[in-house]
Design an enzyme around this catalytic site. Structure first.
Site, PDB file in Angstrom:
ATOM      1  CG  HIS A 246      -1.943  -1.040   1.253  1.00 29.56           C
ATOM      2  ND1 HIS A 246      -2.881  -1.170   0.244  1.00 29.56           N
ATOM      3  CD2 HIS A 246      -2.215  -2.020   2.155  1.00 29.56           C
ATOM      4  CE1 HIS A 246      -3.686  -2.180   0.525  1.00 29.56           C
ATOM      5  NE2 HIS A 246      -3.306  -2.717   1.677  1.00 29.56           N
ATOM      6  CB  CYS A 289      -2.477   3.668  -3.596  1.00 31.15           C
ATOM      7  SG  CYS A 289      -3.774   2.479  -3.955  1.00 31.15           S
TER       8      CYS A 289
END
Length: 422
Positions: A246, A289
């Protein structure tokens, strides 16, 4: 007593058959509120569920409780899935129930149509900086890597980086899948597919690969530091780093929820801090991301694609006569990103991330006769064409756009499978 007034057997079986997928994919926080409102789950039960460490363990605790919550629990659960835009999980459940038994869950809803390939995005009420998790489809094996011909090598090697060592270089893949920090970062279902595909690809491309999984931010930095200083780089012609986690713009998360800044990663491999890699090409691939905005996409206007590209002026700096050749602090790097600044990446829970799937496909097919920058352009083209499939939700036809940046100074051909003099 619970068994006598509990959930119908066919619904229990549906939950059992899909238990692993539900444990990996459920977004519980808002869903529990709906079930409390319907008197399916009590506040005490919610507290007991939330006391478990990590989303996977919380989901398992919830799935242990649900079948014991009475005959209305399954239909209330399906309704809550719809309310929280997790229809793909409801559809998965209903597809495993004989049609005559699943009408109770469908009351008031249009029937779901089966789709051969479904890429359903998760609820927008996710923790910030999360990849959209997509499901369905099995992880394909890495396609066979095609070899370079001697003729191609001899025609192109004079304009390219020297790449003749065996192995071509060292590769490090850091893959974070299970998170335990305070950021409430979800299990990256499909992340194991990504690092397995990259390991296979990089080995086929003649890199010596190290995979490290589930590291804290500090452990990632230490692993990258050690890797950048390995003496073996001195005798090899390139190196490769891939980070799967992430992230946010400018950083990636360790499993402890702390950020490692990407600028710190690149600094470890620059000409000042890693002299053994000076003038050697260095590849970085970032699957994470860079924000939490979903790219909704736009309709293409009629007419041909426009491909205007602005020109850039070069400015020459004054040259100093020096006894030693000077290098910029940072050069000879190329970095591919899964998505643009401010946007979220897409990940298929079975097939892995859109970006890694495209990357492995293109590099396997074209590393024989295409340099790395052109291959990343082709990856961009594949990502541009792809879109999510989630009918009835705001994520239907969601998009992603990958990009790369480069300080390469020569053509970077991998010359797959060809070693001069062998």
């Amino acid at each position: 007593m619970l068994a006598a007034c509990g959930m119908q057997r066919c619904h229990q079986e549906a939950l059992k058959k899909n238990r692993v997928s539900l444990a990996k994919q459920l977004m519980l926080k808002e869903l529990l509120e709906h079930l409390i409102e319907e008197d399916i789950i009590t506040l005490e039960m919610m507290e007991m569920i939330q006391a478990k460490a990590g989303s996977f363990s919380q989901n398992v605790e919830f799935l242990n409780l649900l079948p014991k919550r009475g005959p209305k629990a399954f239909s209330a659960f399906c309704q809550a899935l719809r309310e929280t835009k997790q229809q793909h999980l409801e559809e998965m459940l209903l597809n495993t129930i004989p049609s005559q038994n699943n009408e109770i869950a469908k009351v008031g809803e249009r029937p779901y149509l089966p789709h051969p390939v479904r890429e359903s995005c998760l609820s927008p009420k996710r923790p910030r900086s999360m990849e959209h998790s997509l499901d369905n489809g099995d992880g394909p094996p890495c396609p066979q890597v095609k070899p370079c011909t001697p003729e191609f090598y001899h025609t192109h090697q004079h304009l390219a980086y020297k790449l003749t060592s065996r192995p071509r270089g060292l590769a490090l893949v850091l893959s974070n899948v299970h998170f335990n920090g305070e950021k409430d970062l979800d299990f990256r279902s499909g992340g194991d597919v990504d690092h397995a595909a990259l390991e296979m690809l990089f080995e086929h491309l003649e890199y010596k690969v190290t995979i490290l999984s589930d590291l804290t931010a500090q452990e990632m930095q230490e692993a990258l530091q050690r890797f950048s200083q390995l003496p073996a780089h001195q005798n090899l012609d390139s190196c490769l780093v891939s980070l799967l986690s992430h992230g946010v713009e400018g950083g990636i998360y360790g499993v402890d929820g702390k950020l490692l800044q990407l600028q710190e990663v690149f600094r470890l491999f620059d000409n000042a801090n890693s002299p053994s890699l000076q003038n050697n090409p260095k590849m970085f691939f970032i699957q994470a991301c860079r924000g939490d905005e979903t790219d909704r996409g736009v309709d293409q206007r009629d007419g041909k694609e426009r491909s205007d590209s602005p020109g850039y002026e070069e400015s020459d700096a004054n040259k100093e006569e020096n006894s030693k050749l000077r290098l910029p602090t940072c050069s000879d790097m190329i970095c591919g990103y899964a998505c643009l600044k401010g946007t979220a990446a897409m990940r298929n829970t079975k097939r892995g991330s859109w970006y890694i799937e495209a990357l492995t496909s293109v590099f396997a097919e074209d590393s024989q006769n295409m340099h790395v920058a052109d291959m990343l352009v082709k990856v961009n083209r594949l990502i541009k064409q792809r879109e999510g499939y989630a009918p009835g939700t705001e994520f239907h036809r969601c998009k992603e756009m990958s990009e790369y940046c480069s300080t390469l100074c020569r053509d970077f051909y991998l010359f797959q499978g060809y070693f001069p003099g062998n």
